[in-house]
Design a protein around this motif. Structure first.
Motif, PDB file in Angstrom:
ATOM      1  N   LEU A   1       0.821  -1.206   0.000  1.00  0.00           N
ATOM      2  CA  LEU A   1       0.000   0.000   0.000  1.00  0.00           C
ATOM      3  C   LEU A   1       0.858   1.260   0.000  1.00  0.00           C
ATOM      4  N   ASP A   2       1.995   1.213   0.670  1.00  0.00           N
ATOM      5  CA  ASP A   2       2.849   2.395   0.826  1.00  0.00           C
ATOM      6  C   ASP A   2       3.735   2.679  -0.388  1.00  0.00           C
ATOM      7  N   ARG A   3       3.814   1.744  -1.326  1.00  0.00           N
ATOM      8  CA  ARG A   3       4.802   1.859  -2.400  1.00  0.00           C
ATOM      9  C   ARG A   3       4.666   3.142  -3.229  1.00  0.00           C
ATOM     10  N   PRO A   4       3.486   3.600  -3.639  1.00  0.00           N
ATOM     11  CA  PRO A   4       3.408   4.843  -4.423  1.00  0.00           C
ATOM     12  C   PRO A   4       3.964   6.053  -3.672  1.00  0.00           C
ATOM     13  N   ARG A   5       3.698   6.145  -2.387  1.00  0.00           N
ATOM     14  CA  ARG A   5       4.212   7.291  -1.629  1.00  0.00           C
ATOM     15  C   ARG A   5       5.729   7.263  -1.570  1.00  0.00           C
ATOM     16  N   ARG A   6       6.289   6.081  -1.343  1.00  0.00           N
ATOM     17  CA  ARG A   6       7.744   5.976  -1.262  1.00  0.00           C
ATOM     18  C   ARG A   6       8.391   6.198  -2.627  1.00  0.00           C
ATOM     19  N   ALA A   7       7.767   5.679  -3.673  1.00  0.00           N
ATOM     20  CA  ALA A   7       8.345   5.808  -5.010  1.00  0.00           C
ATOM     21  C   ALA A   7       8.377   7.259  -5.466  1.00  0.00           C
ATOM     22  N   HIS A   8       7.329   8.009  -5.151  1.00  0.00           N
ATOM     23  CA  HIS A   8       7.252   9.407  -5.592  1.00  0.00           C
ATOM     24  C   HIS A   8       7.719  10.384  -4.519  1.00  0.00           C
ATOM     25  N   ASP A   9       8.070   9.858  -3.327  1.00  0.00           N
ATOM     26  CA  ASP A   9       8.561  10.694  -2.224  1.00  0.00           C
ATOM     27  C   ASP A   9       7.609  11.868  -1.961  1.00  0.00           C
ATOM     28  N   VAL A  10       6.340  11.522  -1.741  1.00  0.00           N
ATOM     29  CA  VAL A  10       5.300  12.535  -1.528  1.00  0.00           C
ATOM     30  C   VAL A  10       4.916  12.555  -0.054  1.00  0.00           C
ATOM     31  N   GLU A  11       4.821  13.746   0.508  1.00  0.00           N
ATOM     32  CA  GLU A  11       4.372  13.911   1.884  1.00  0.00           C
ATOM     33  C   GLU A  11       2.961  14.502   1.884  1.00  0.00           C
ATOM     34  N   VAL A  12       2.121  13.981   2.737  1.00  0.00           N
ATOM     35  CA  VAL A  12       0.745  14.469   2.856  1.00  0.00           C
ATOM     36  C   VAL A  12       0.574  15.075   4.243  1.00  0.00           C
ATOM     37  N   LYS A  13       0.211  16.337   4.292  1.00  0.00           N
ATOM     38  CA  LYS A  13       0.030  17.010   5.577  1.00  0.00           C
ATOM     39  C   LYS A  13      -1.070  16.319   6.381  1.00  0.00           C
ATOM     40  N   GLY A  14      -0.746  15.971   7.613  1.00  0.00           N
ATOM     41  CA  GLY A  14      -1.715  15.283   8.462  1.00  0.00           C
ATOM     42  C   GLY A  14      -1.657  13.779   8.358  1.00  0.00           C
ATOM     43  N   GLY A  15      -0.846  13.253   7.431  1.00  0.00           N
ATOM     44  CA  GLY A  15      -0.713  11.806   7.293  1.00  0.00           C
ATOM     45  C   GLY A  15      -1.327  11.289   6.011  1.00  0.00           C
ATOM     46  N   HIS A  16      -0.648  10.338   5.387  1.00  0.00           N
ATOM     47  CA  HIS A  16      -1.121   9.789   4.116  1.00  0.00           C
ATOM     48  C   HIS A  16      -1.985   8.549   4.301  1.00  0.00           C
ATOM     49  N   VAL A  17      -2.104   8.054   5.536  1.00  0.00           N
ATOM     50  CA  VAL A  17      -2.896   6.847   5.800  1.00  0.00           C
ATOM     51  C   VAL A  17      -4.304   7.273   6.210  1.00  0.00           C
ATOM     52  N   TRP A  18      -5.266   6.972   5.372  1.00  0.00           N
ATOM     53  CA  TRP A  18      -6.669   7.314   5.632  1.00  0.00           C
ATOM     54  C   TRP A  18      -7.376   6.041   6.089  1.00  0.00           C
ATOM     55  N   HIS A  19      -7.891   6.072   7.307  1.00  0.00           N
ATOM     56  CA  HIS A  19      -8.491   4.887   7.924  1.00  0.00           C
ATOM     57  C   HIS A  19      -9.937   5.193   8.287  1.00  0.00           C
ATOM     58  N   CYS A  20     -10.850   4.361   7.833  1.00  0.00           N
ATOM     59  CA  CYS A  20     -12.269   4.555   8.133  1.00  0.00           C
ATOM     60  C   CYS A  20     -12.906   3.210   8.464  1.00  0.00           C
ATOM     61  N   SER A  21     -13.550   3.141   9.611  1.00  0.00           N
ATOM     62  CA  SER A  21     -14.326   1.940   9.947  1.00  0.00           C
ATOM     63  C   SER A  21     -15.782   2.184   9.574  1.00  0.00           C
ATOM     64  N   LEU A  22     -16.418   1.185   8.992  1.00  0.00           N
ATOM     65  CA  LEU A  22     -17.842   1.217   8.665  1.00  0.00           C
ATOM     66  C   LEU A  22     -18.523   0.196   9.567  1.00  0.00           C
TER      67      LEU A  22
END
Length: 563
Positions: free
Chosen positions: A60-81
């Motif tokens: 799951l993390d590979r695109p972020r590491r490959a493009h070296d992109v930082e997302v303010k507040g965190g790149h992991v979006w977690h939602c329980s339904l």
């Protein structure tokens, strides 16, 4: 279906938690039910372990590491339904459909080929500790091409997506915008924090008393968790505090009396002042009196419930300059820990003749509700708030621990919470249930005895029945079912301990039918072992102080803000 959205940065830590045992060993058979095609091809519905979780996290993390992109507040979006426990369980295939539709509605897919997709999975690991069937969606917000997925208004969009999915898949529907109602929920993290505060407060109290030498962080994890688990409560403190505040607000004729009644009930209160002013109050916070060694936990009125904000409460009281000055004086006295400035009717035993007047008022209100359309949500919310407040006042007076009266109050309170600030209708019913709250919270002997209480119960039950009928007509099955359980279950427990409401032909026979129906639902009068409601719903006489208090002989103990 209820969404709960959080964000973070540790993909591996989240996946290990979701596939692990859980905080209380509640996770069972963790497996994927949906996700991008590569993940489903590798893992399908196999039970996942720690190594699998870390492998999924790396993928799951590979695109972020490959493009070296930082997302303010965190790149992991977690939602329980999550579904309610009473809705039962869905199949993996149904959860797959829901997860894929939800991801598409949130804009995390490829948008029909116009965007690069995100990488995501949906994990299912059994029921929650409260019996709720649920799944967890984990999304990397960095798309395959290095662009970022939009999370603008993601909490609002998640709620909207769930409402649409409920309609599309025939799930039980929560409150929607069309009904304009929404009650404050209780987040699991809030329950955890409450238990942790109480556990640590008691532990630190033991240290100060010299019975404990270790520090809190010197305890091993298992021992700390055992202390925290021992402090978990079935009755959430915020809801219990909301009941007390609602009872005091409903019983009060003005804001100053509201402040005095809260202090009289042992609630810690403090005002929020307008900037640079000490005579203009814009809001308030309250806290339950803490146990020794604990700190008070403060809640704003709006955090307790939507109908308990100060502007909404003020809509029920006279708006005069004199009233504002009196209220400011009482708020200031509470802030400084002083006794009330101008004690009022809350200090006196109500005149027994008021019971007949209030009863007549409740009968008029019930008749007036027959002509109120179900679309008039402001009027129904007002009646629900007053009726809930009356039951809350009764509970505060006679139930040492929250019982059937408190449960009935909670069921009705949900109807009182509107998303927007209500506008008092021009043709609102003139009768009110606030007089009942005033009597029930103040009467030391229950008025004229058990018969008067039985009459009051049937009249309040009639108002609850009217609110139930409104929800049925509005096709709000969930709210109707909650109130029906309160009438047939909780009120039956109370009515079984009171005299029969009246013989056939009595002027109040129609109202009595509600209580009789509740009794029949339990198979006749029965006594529930361990019920906090006494055989006769009559509170004891208030204790009389025998020693001179802080403010001289006969003065009551001040329950205002601790200094």
């Amino acid at each position: 279906m209820m969404p709960n959205v959080v964000r973070g940065e540790r993909m591996g830590g989240l996946m290990v938690y979701l596939t692990g045992k859980g905080r209380r060993n509640e996770h069972t058979e963790p497996h994927l039910v949906a996700g991008d095609s590569a993940m489903m091809a590798w893992h399908d519905d196999n039970e996942l372990g720690r190594d699998d979780a870390l492998a999924i996290a790396r993928h799951l993390d590979r695109p972020r590491r490959a493009h070296d992109v930082e997302v303010k507040g965190g790149h992991v979006w977690h939602c329980s339904l999550s579904l309610r426990a009473e809705e039962g369980q869905l199949t993996d295939d149904k959860w797959r459909e829901l997860a894929e539709s939800f991801v598409a509605k949130m804009g995390f897919d490829d948008a029909e080929g116009t965007k690069a997709p995100t990488r995501w999975v949906a994990v299912r690991h059994g029921l929650s500790s409260n019996g709720n069937d649920h799944v967890h969606l984990v999304v990397n917000l960095v798309r395959e091409d290095g662009t970022k997925a939009s999370i603008h208004n993601d909490h609002v969009r998640a709620q909207k997506a769930c409402r649409e999915l409920e309609a599309e898949h025939g799930l039980q529907r929560l409150e929607g915008d069309e009904r304009d109602r929404a009650s404050r929920g209780y987040d699991p993290a809030e329950r955890e924090a409450d238990a942790r505060r109480r556990a640590r407060g008691k532990f630190e109290g033991a240290r100060r008393a010299g019975t404990e030498k270790r520090t809190w962080w010197g305890l091993d994890t298992a021992e700390r968790n055992a202390l925290i688990n021992a402090q978990r409560r079935d009755d959430e403190p915020r809801w219990a505090l909301a009941r007390t505040v609602r009872a005091c607000a409903t019983a009060s004729a003005d804001e100053a009396e509201f402040v005095r009644r809260m202090r009289r009930q042992g609630v810690l209160v403090r005002a929020r002042y307008a900037e640079g002013r000490q005579d203009v109050i814009t809001g308030y916070s309250v806290a339950a009196k803490p146990e020794p060694g604990e700190r008070p936990i403060w809640y704003g009125g709006g955090h307790l419930a939507r109908d308990l904000t100060l502007p909404r409460l003020r809509a029920e009281w006279p708006d005069t300059a004199e009233g504002a000055m009196s209220a400011a004086a009482e708020w200031t006295a509470a802030k400084r820990g002083r006794r009330p400035v101008s004690p009022g009717r809350e200090m006196r035993e109500p005149d027994p003749a008021l019971w007949r007047e209030v009863g007549a008022d409740l009968e008029r209100l019930r008749e007036q509700l027959r002509s109120v359309p179900i679309e008039d949500r402001d009027t129904w919310a007002r009646v629900a708030r007053q009726t809930s407040g009356a039951f809350a006042a009764w509970s505060a007076r006679v139930e040492e621990t929250p019982g059937p009266l408190a449960a009935t109050s909670d069921a009705l309170a949900r109807t009182a919470e509107l998303r927007r600030r209500p506008v008092r209708p021009e043709r609102a019913p003139k009768a009110s249930a606030s007089g009942a709250a005033m009597l029930l919270i103040s009467a030391a002997k229950g008025g004229r005895g058990a018969v008067a209480q039985a009459v009051m119960l049937r009249q309040l039950a009639n108002l609850a029945k009217a609110i139930y009928d409104m929800h049925r007509a509005d096709q709000d099955a969930r709210r109707a079912a909650q109130i029906e359980r309160a009438i047939r279950g909780d009120l039956a427990t109370v009515s079984a301990r009171l005299p029969d409401p009246g013989p056939v032909g009595h002027p109040d026979t129609k109202a009595a039918e509600v209580v009789r129906t509740a009794r029949q639902a339990q198979g006749g009068p029965q006594r529930t072992p361990g019920s906090p409601v006494p055989n006769r719903i009559e509170p004891q006489r208030p204790r009389t102080a025998t020693a001179a208090g802080r403010y001289g002989p006969g003065a009551e103990r001040d329950h205002g803000v601790e200094r």
